[in-house]
Design a protein around this motif. Structure first.
Motif, PDB file in Angstrom:
ATOM      1  N   LEU A  39       0.810  -1.214   0.000  1.00 21.06           N
ATOM      2  CA  LEU A  39       0.000   0.000   0.000  1.00 21.06           C
ATOM      3  C   LEU A  39       0.846   1.267   0.000  1.00 21.06           C
ATOM      4  O   LEU A  39       0.449   2.282  -0.544  1.00 21.06           O
TER       5      LEU A  39
ATOM      6  N   GLU B 178       5.434   3.613  -3.782  1.00 17.45           N
ATOM      7  CA  GLU B 178       5.321   4.872  -4.508  1.00 17.45           C
ATOM      8  C   GLU B 178       4.473   4.670  -5.763  1.00 17.45           C
ATOM      9  O   GLU B 178       3.656   5.501  -6.114  1.00 17.45           O
ATOM     10  N   ASN B 179       4.704   3.552  -6.417  1.00 17.80           N
ATOM     11  CA  ASN B 179       3.922   3.229  -7.595  1.00 17.80           C
ATOM     12  C   ASN B 179       3.311   1.842  -7.413  1.00 17.80           C
ATOM     13  O   ASN B 179       4.015   0.845  -7.404  1.00 17.80           O
ATOM     14  N   HIS B 180       2.004   1.823  -7.251  1.00 20.05           N
ATOM     15  CA  HIS B 180       1.329   0.547  -7.007  1.00 20.05           C
ATOM     16  C   HIS B 180       1.486  -0.425  -8.156  1.00 20.05           C
ATOM     17  O   HIS B 180       1.362  -1.621  -7.988  1.00 20.05           O
TER      18      HIS B 180
ATOM     19  N   TYR C 139      -6.465   9.802 -13.015  1.00 22.39           N
ATOM     20  CA  TYR C 139      -6.979   8.925 -11.979  1.00 22.39           C
ATOM     21  C   TYR C 139      -6.615   7.468 -12.247  1.00 22.39           C
ATOM     22  O   TYR C 139      -6.747   6.968 -13.361  1.00 22.39           O
ATOM     23  N   GLU C 140      -6.125   6.825 -11.210  1.00 23.03           N
ATOM     24  CA  GLU C 140      -5.954   5.375 -11.269  1.00 23.03           C
ATOM     25  C   GLU C 140      -6.299   4.835  -9.893  1.00 23.03           C
ATOM     26  O   GLU C 140      -6.257   5.565  -8.896  1.00 23.03           O
ATOM     27  N   THR C 141      -6.654   3.564  -9.834  1.00 19.67           N
ATOM     28  CA  THR C 141      -7.012   3.036  -8.526  1.00 19.67           C
ATOM     29  C   THR C 141      -6.599   1.584  -8.357  1.00 19.67           C
ATOM     30  O   THR C 141      -6.652   0.787  -9.292  1.00 19.67           O
ATOM     31  N   LEU C 142      -6.177   1.318  -7.170  1.00 20.60           N
ATOM     32  CA  LEU C 142      -5.829  -0.041  -6.779  1.00 20.60           C
ATOM     33  C   LEU C 142      -7.136  -0.696  -6.350  1.00 20.60           C
ATOM     34  O   LEU C 142      -7.898  -0.114  -5.578  1.00 20.60           O
TER      35      LEU C 142
ATOM     36  N   GLY D 216      -4.337   6.336  -0.576  1.00 19.36           N
ATOM     37  CA  GLY D 216      -4.063   6.932  -1.865  1.00 19.36           C
ATOM     38  C   GLY D 216      -2.937   7.932  -1.779  1.00 19.36           C
ATOM     39  O   GLY D 216      -2.404   8.229  -0.697  1.00 19.36           O
ATOM     40  N   ARG D 217      -2.601   8.441  -2.926  1.00 23.90           N
ATOM     41  CA  ARG D 217      -1.406   9.267  -3.001  1.00 23.90           C
ATOM     42  C   ARG D 217      -1.589  10.179  -4.219  1.00 23.90           C
ATOM     43  O   ARG D 217      -1.900   9.702  -5.309  1.00 23.90           O
ATOM     44  N   VAL D 218      -1.411  11.460  -3.979  1.00 20.75           N
ATOM     45  CA  VAL D 218      -1.642  12.408  -5.063  1.00 20.75           C
ATOM     46  C   VAL D 218      -0.375  13.210  -5.326  1.00 20.75           C
ATOM     47  O   VAL D 218       0.268  13.693  -4.395  1.00 20.75           O
ATOM     48  N   GLU D 219      -0.022  13.292  -6.594  1.00 22.12           N
ATOM     49  CA  GLU D 219       1.093  14.161  -6.964  1.00 22.12           C
ATOM     50  C   GLU D 219       0.500  15.399  -7.605  1.00 22.12           C
ATOM     51  O   GLU D 219      -0.325  15.301  -8.519  1.00 22.12           O
TER      52      GLU D 219
END
Ligand SMILES: [Zn+2]
Ligand SMILES: [Zn+2]
Ligand SMILES: [Zn+2]
Lengths: 86, 772
Positions: free
Chosen positions: B454, B457-459, B516-519, B571-574
């Motif tokens: 989780l 940095e990059n899922h 947007y992307e999601t695990l 989640g993580r937002v750049e």
């Protein structure tokens, strides 16, 4: 000021769109899988009868195979697969 | 008749014998504790005179022996054997020598000692010269017989043998056994100490035994074999040799056992020394001594509150490897390892450390473990099946069930250590056996796995997943497929998510794809603690909601009848803030932080109208009922001087003068995932900021009081240890002061910072010390 979002990486969980939490036959949660399966999701989907009761596909097939009467184990009405699943 | 001889011996022999030493300073021998005195001339003289005096005694003895023999033959009623009379004669002679004064016995023994020692020394010296060849001898103290040729050596040896023969006849050899035994032991113990002590990287045992054979036993053979009957002497010599060899093993082992802990610390470079000790272990009974000594050193030096758990585990592993060399049966490990295991089992972070050794490639010991494993891999590879082929699951069980079982972990009571077990298996078993239950490990692994996955940095990083697949394969072989099933699904979620994201993005088309992307996780298979929701739901920025909506719709179409639930905690937002003056600032933040700052974005590009918001307005814009949550998360932006508060109204923190400070720095926000307590520095900043903002509650004040109490302890530790890292201070406080000390490492860091500000301590790189 402007906010430029370059990446929005979120986390979500998937769930079967079923009213009941558990399968009435094997008592396992739908988001888990039936007792014979190991992997949740694609391989072990729920199915609905025309009576709107849902079971793991594997569970109801097993049930129907082992019973003379093709009845829903919950309401005893004649079992018919609901053709248009929701 | 005996009495007459006795009288004669007493009167003349004694004086006759000691006359030879009249010019020698015999007191010298008596006074000096060691027989080696500096006066080599005196020693030489005594040596010479000893030879002559023995010759004298010998002549006398032979004379009386002949006469005695003559008398014996003509004795009419000799009831006893001739031998009896001979012994009587020998005793008389010896007694008479020592009758003169009370110190005579002592002096005679000293002379004997000196004689043997001197001869032995020159013998050794010559032997060593012969071995060394032309190498120059640095010691100059015995200049007398340095330059002897081989013939001279032979001559010297034959003289010694002749003398020994006489000593045999006089029964003096028998009386001096303890003397030359002592001399030989001294030499061999010294040899062992000088050669081996502190050196673990060479084997010495064979070398030592060879030295004894070539040098010590040669000298001994001259003494023993010069006795009368060859057969009897041979027998005697063999006994001597056996006794000596035993003593060598014993002394050698003793020396090595004392250094065993140090050898273990140096493993694997100490392998030769361990192998030597292993030979001793087979030959002589050192088991008890070894266990006692090693256990006590381990107790004193390793199992201490101040020691790091990873260090203890690392030493434990070395101990296992080392003891296996000494005793391949594994029974030593069982005994010595027990207290280490028990100690480790008490430490809270042990499981985490062990799981980390198995699976975390940033762990030092992991490399070691993988090295062992690489050596073993060839065999294992045949059995490996790829993780995601679930179709074969049932087949696997049938075909490989037995094999898996044989590899699976067996609970504690297994005495059936397999001698040729693979080293990684060995390491694995021994670490796992610290605990009685396998579930502990699997659960810990599962929670660490979820944290790693989780917080990545990059899922969708391939390398991330591949690493975990490798780990899983490894653990599956040991723990069995079933216990790791949930972990497998977790990893599968990662790969499935990537595939689905790709698929759905393709369907959506490049225009709508967005950022947007999601695990997509199978919730029931992840640890419930890892996916715990703590935040009140809130609204994402409009553009993201739109993208998320499209994504969900597509997902529901492809995967019907399934739906997605967004997890707001994770989640993580750049993102990038573009200021009015054109400066940009990059951040990596959590979705809620991103959502908050997006509220301040001026949409129409109208630079004049600054967005001004109260907390209530923000909450309603975010559709979030929890004001406190929004206020807290806002602190991150205030701390980074992006937002400021004026009279309850929040607005962008724009400086009036056009400042030229470079703003293009990257700052990370608290993109924390659930409860995972990562302690990256950036995250700490946020926590600190948030804490400072809150009014200090009563409990916090209490905490500070407590910290003051332990301040003394910290100062004390730093005084004793000179320098300590944060980790160590934290560990030691936890060990020793568990009642007063319940702070996190982060809180301790803050407290130490306070002490630094108060100029009580100082920080160099990562080490704290007392400020002078
Ligand atoms: Zn079912
Ligand atoms: Zn199924
Ligand atoms: Zn029904």
């Amino acid at each position: 000021m402007k906010v430029n979002i370059t990446k929005w990486s979120s986390v979500s969980t998937w769930h079967w769109d079923v009213n009941e939490e558990c399968c009435g036959i094997c008592r396992m949660q739908f988001d888990y899988c039936c007792v014979d399966c190991k992997v949740p999701g694609d391989d072990c989907p729920p199915v609905w009868g025309t009576c709107n009761h849902a079971f793991h596909m594997h569970c109801i097939l097993k049930w129907l195979n082992s019973n003379q009467q093709q009845q829903c184990p919950m309401c005893r009405c004649e079992w018919q697969f609901k053709s248009d699943q929701k | 008749m005996i009495d007459i001889i006795k009288e004669y011996f007493r009167n003349s022999i004694s004086t006759g014998f000691w006359k030879y030493f009249s010019d020698c300073k015999l007191e010298m021998l008596l006074n000096s504790k060691t027989t080696i005195t500096n006066d080599s001339n005196q020693l030489m003289m005594i040596y010479q005179q000893f030879t002559v005096s023995i010759d004298y005694l010998y002549q006398v003895y032979i004379y009386f022996e002949r006469n005695l023999e003559f008398l014996y033959q003509h004795l009419p009623n000799a009831s006893l054997e001739f031998r009896y009379y001979l012994e009587k004669l020998q005793n008389l002679l010896m007694n008479s020598i020592t009758l003169r004064s009370s110190t005579d016995t002592m002096t005679f023994r000293k002379i004997l000692y000196m004689f043997f020692e001197k001869d032995f020394k020159s013998f050794i010296k010559l032997k060593e010269q012969v071995y060394k060849g032309d190498q120059e001898d640095e010691e100059e103290d015995e200049e007398d017989d340095l330059e002897l040729s081989i013939q001279d050596i032979d001559l010297k040896e034959s003289l010694f043998i002749t003398l020994c023969r006489k000593l045999h006849r006089l029964n003096i050899i028998n009386l001096s056994e303890d003397i030359f035994t002592e001399i030989l032991y001294k030499k061999i113990f010294q040899y062992i100490e000088e050669k081996c002590q502190g050196n673990y990287e060479e084997r010495f045992l064979d070398d030592t035994l060879q030295f004894c054979n070539n040098v010590l036993f040669k000298w001994l053979s001259m003494i023993i074999l010069s006795g009368g009957q060859p057969q009897e002497s041979d027998q005697l010599f063999k006994q001597w040799k056996t006794r000596f060899e035993f003593s060598i093993y014993e002394n050698f082992a003793q020396q090595r056992v004392l250094e065993l802990f140090s050898m273990i610390m140096h493993y694997p470079s100490s392998r030769p020394a361990l192998e030597d000790l292993g030979v001793c272990f087979q030959k002589i009974p050192i088991r008890q001594v070894l266990i006692q000594h090693l256990s006590s050193v381990i107790g004193q030096r390793l199992l201490q509150p101040g020691a790091q758990t990873t260090d203890i585990i690392s030493q434990y592993i070395s101990t296992i490897q080392s003891l296996r060399i000494i005793d391949p049966s594994g029974s030593l490990i069982q005994t010595v390892g027990r207290p280490i295991k028990q100690y480790l089992a008490q430490r809270e972070d042990t499981i985490r450390c062990i799981v980390s050794i198995f699976t975390d490639d940033t762990n030092e010991l992991h490399k070691e473990f993988m090295n062992f494993r690489d050596n073993d891999t060839a065999e294992l590879q045949e059995e490996e099946s790829t993780i995601l082929e679930y179709d074969h699951y049932l087949d696997d069980l049938d075909d490989q069930g037995n094999f898996e079982k044989s590899l699976q972990w067996v609970p504690l009571n297994n005495d059936n250590f397999n001698t040729n077990k693979k080293s990684s298996d060995d390491m694995f078993d021994n670490l796992v056996q610290i605990y009685e239950s396998l579930d502990l490990f699997v659960n810990e692994y599962r929670s660490m796995l979820s944290e790693r996955l989780l917080s990545a940095e990059n899922h969708f990083d391939n390398a991330l997943v591949e690493k975990e697949i490798t780990n899983l394969e490894l653990l599956k072989l040991r723990f069995g497929e079933n216990s790791l099933h949930q972990c497998e699904i977790m990893v599968k979620d990662m790969t499935d998510s990537k595939r689905l994201n790709n698929l759905i993005h393709k369907e959506m088309g490049s225009v709508n794809k967005g950022v947007y992307e999601t695990l997509i996780l199978s919730e029931l298979f992840w640890p419930s603690s890892a996916l715990k929701d703590t935040l009140e739901p809130f609204k994402y920025p409009k553009e993201i909601i739109a993208q998320m909506g499209l994504f969900s719709k597509e997902y529901e179409r492809v995967k019907a009848p399934r739906k997605l639930i967004n997890r707001y905690d994770f989640g993580r937002v750049e993102l990038e803030l573009v200021m009015e003056n054109g400066n940009t600032k990059e951040f990596t933040v959590s979705p809620i932080q991103a959502s908050i700052i997006s509220l301040f974005s001026s949409e129409g590009g109208d630079s004049e109208s600054q967005v001004k918001l109260t907390l209530d307005q923000m909450c309603s814009a975010l559709e979030c009922k929890n004001k406190e949550q929004v206020r807290k998360k806002l602190q991150f932006w205030i701390a980074n001087q992006v937002v400021k508060e004026v009279n309850g109204v929040y607005q962008l923190n724009v400086k009036d003068s056009s400042d030229t400070v470079s703003m293009a720095e990257v700052v990370d926000g608290d993109y924390v995932h659930g409860d995972s307590d990562e302690d990256t520095d950036s995250e700490d900043d946020v926590i600190i900021v948030e804490e400072q903002e809150e009014e200090k509650s009563v409990s916090e004040k209490e905490k500070e009081e407590k910290m003051r109490v332990i301040e003394n302890f910290i100062i004390g530790m730093l005084t004793n240890f000179k320098v300590l890292t944060l980790d160590r201070i934290h560990n030691m406080l936890t060990m020793f002061n568990s009642e007063q000390y319940s702070s996190t490492q982060q809180e301790l860091k803050q407290f130490l910072l306070k002490l630094i500000n108060e100029e009580k301590i100082e920080l160099n790189n990562t080490e704290y010390k007392i400020k002078n």
